[in-house]
Every structure is written in structure tokens, then in C-alpha cells.
Motif scaffolding. Structure first.
Motif: not given
Length: 266
Positions: A199-211, A213-217, A264-266
Motif C-alpha cells: 500500500q505504501e508503494m502504491a500510495s507513493n506512486i499514486a501521489k505523483l503526476p499520473p500522466f 508516470i504513464q509516459m515514463a512506463k 488530475e491526470a491530464r
């Protein structure tokens, strides 16, 4: 979110969770589960309220791989053998394809046995966290088959070709400590800390800019199969898109205003 026979699917605080839910069978995978896994990954990827996905298993196991009762039934009824096996052959690539195109980070939370398909499906997760009670094994040779779930592609890229050959050719079961040592895991934790660590790992990622993170992946996986010039072009395109995103603007404003950002993931 849960309308599945073999899975539990839910979400909370930007984190989606897919739980393989056949604890009485160590979450062994049936054809039905495989079909539902593909559907579930497609569902969470399309959900704007999910930024990170956790894949785990109910009870004491992650997954013991294929439910051999499917194969046994086919062997007992030869006329049904081809349809049953064809269904599985079609379902596995569908799961792999869905997992590979999920734009959001996927974390495998492995609390117990993860052998056969249970191990190899975890290789398509971006991050693997396991408890000290976890057990792994590419045990396919024991039942006279080759590795599946695209693991002849993924395993050597994670642990190296020599170690991949050893694990597949010996078909041995190995513990979480060795899995961590050979680079199969990102994190190894005591059994009672697995859920919290995940949960800590997931929460730390979820706090970052989603767009971002998705581009980096997307870039990281594309980089496995291309050259540096192609990747530099991708990074230029990706940076341009990120600089123009609302998340980047919000991150800069929040930094200057000394407050937590609201992405806002945009």
C-alpha cells in the motif's frame, strides 16, 4: 467494481486491486479466471479513478499456476481435449496483452506460493513485492510443458539468461530470499508487513503526476526493444507532452506555493 466469478476487483484512494480469489485451490488459474483477468485489467486501466494497480491472491497463496483439473478433465474426455486447451491457449495471450498495454503501474503483492503461471504472470507486473513466506518456481517441465505467459521473453530480461535457463531447466522451487537476490523482486518484507509495504508503494506512486508516470512506463518498456536514437526521440516527444500538461503546471505552482499538489491526470 466486482462482478467476477474468480476475482475480487476494487478501488480506494486512486489504487485499484485485483485479487485472484480461489483460496481453496491456492488461486489456481482456470480458463474462467484467465478470461476475467484480461477483463479486469482492461477495466482498471480505463478507470480514471485508478492510478496504480495491485495484483494479489486471496488467502495464503499468490497463485499455484494452472488448475490441472482443467487438463485432467480434457485427458479423461479426449473429444473435449482440443476445445479446452484451445480456450486456454487463447486466454493466456489475451491476459498478457492486456497487462502489457495497461498504462498504469502494476504492483504484484506476493504473500505465498507463486509457481508456474503464478510466477510468470507476476513478471508482467512492473514491481514485485513479496513476503518472506513466498515461494517461486518455473515448474513447467515437471508436467511436460514449456514456460508460458510470455515468460520466455520476460524472465531472462529480469534475471539474466543464465539464471533463467537454470530456473526453467531444473524446475525447482525456491524461496523469497533467493528471488530477491537474483533480482526477481523489488522488495522483500516480513509476512505481516506485506500489505502495508504494498500500500505504501502504491500510495507513493499514486501521489505523483499520473500522466508523467504513464509516459515514463511507456518509455521504459519501449526502451527494452529499440535503440538509443529512437528512445531520445520518444523522450523529446514525451517531455513536450508533459511540459504542456496540467499536471506539470500544478506541480510547479504547488512547489512555489509550498503546498501539496492536486493532480488530475491530464
Amino acid at each position: 467494481m466486482n462482478n467476477y466469478e474468480t476475482l475480487l476487483v476494487g478501488k480506494k484512494d486512486w489504487i485499484g486491486t485485483i485479487t485472484m480469489n480461489r483460496p481453496d485451490r491456492l488461486n489456481a488459474m482456470t480458463s474462467t479466471m484467465l478470461v476475467e483477468l484480461a477483463q479486469a485489467f482492461r477495466q482498471v486501466d480505463a478507470d480514471p479513478e485508478v492510478r496504480v494497480v495491485i495484483l494479489t491472491g486471496a488467502g495464503d497463496a499468490f497463485s499455484s499456476g494452472a488448475d490441472l483439473r482443467d487438463s485432467a478433465q480434457a485427458l479423461d474426455k479426449r473429444e473435449e481435449e482440443a476445445p479446452v486447451r484451445q480456450e486456454r491457449r487463447d486466454a493466456i495471450p489475451a491476459v498478457v496483452e492486456e497487462m502489457r498495454v495497461v498504462s498504469k503501474p502494476i504492483i504484484a503483492s506476493i504473500g505465498g506460493v507463486a509457481v508456474g503461471g503464478g510466477m510468470t504472470i507476476s513478471l508482467h507486473c512492473d514491481i514485485r513485492i513479496a513476503s518472506e513466506k513466498a515461494r517461486f518456481g518455473a515448474v513447467f517441465a515437471r508436467i511436460g510443458i514449456i514456460p508460458e505467459f510470455g515468460s520466455t521473453y520476460t524472465l531472462s530480461r529480469i534475471v539474466g539468461i543464465a539464471k533463467a535457463c537454470e530456473l526453467v531447466f531444473t524446475a525447482r522451487i525456491f524461496g523469497a530470499a533467493e528471488a530477491n537476490e537474483i533480482g526477481l523482486l523489488n522488495q522483500l518484507v516480513p509476512a505481516d508487513e506485506l500489505k502495508q509495504a504494498t500500500q505504501e508503494m502504491a500510495s507513493n506512486i499514486a501521489k505523483l503526476p499520473p500522466f508523467a508516470i504513464q509516459m515514463a512506463k511507456r518509455g521504459l518498456y519501449q526502451g527494452l526493444d529499440t535503440d538509443i536514437r529512437t528512445q531520445m526521440k520518444f523522450e523529446t516527444m514525451g517531455l513536450d507532452a508533459c511540459f504542456r500538461s496540467a499536471d506539470h503546471a500544478e506541480a510547479v505552482r504547488a512547489f512555489l506555493e509550498k503546498r501539496e499538489p492536486k493532480f488530475e491526470a491530464r
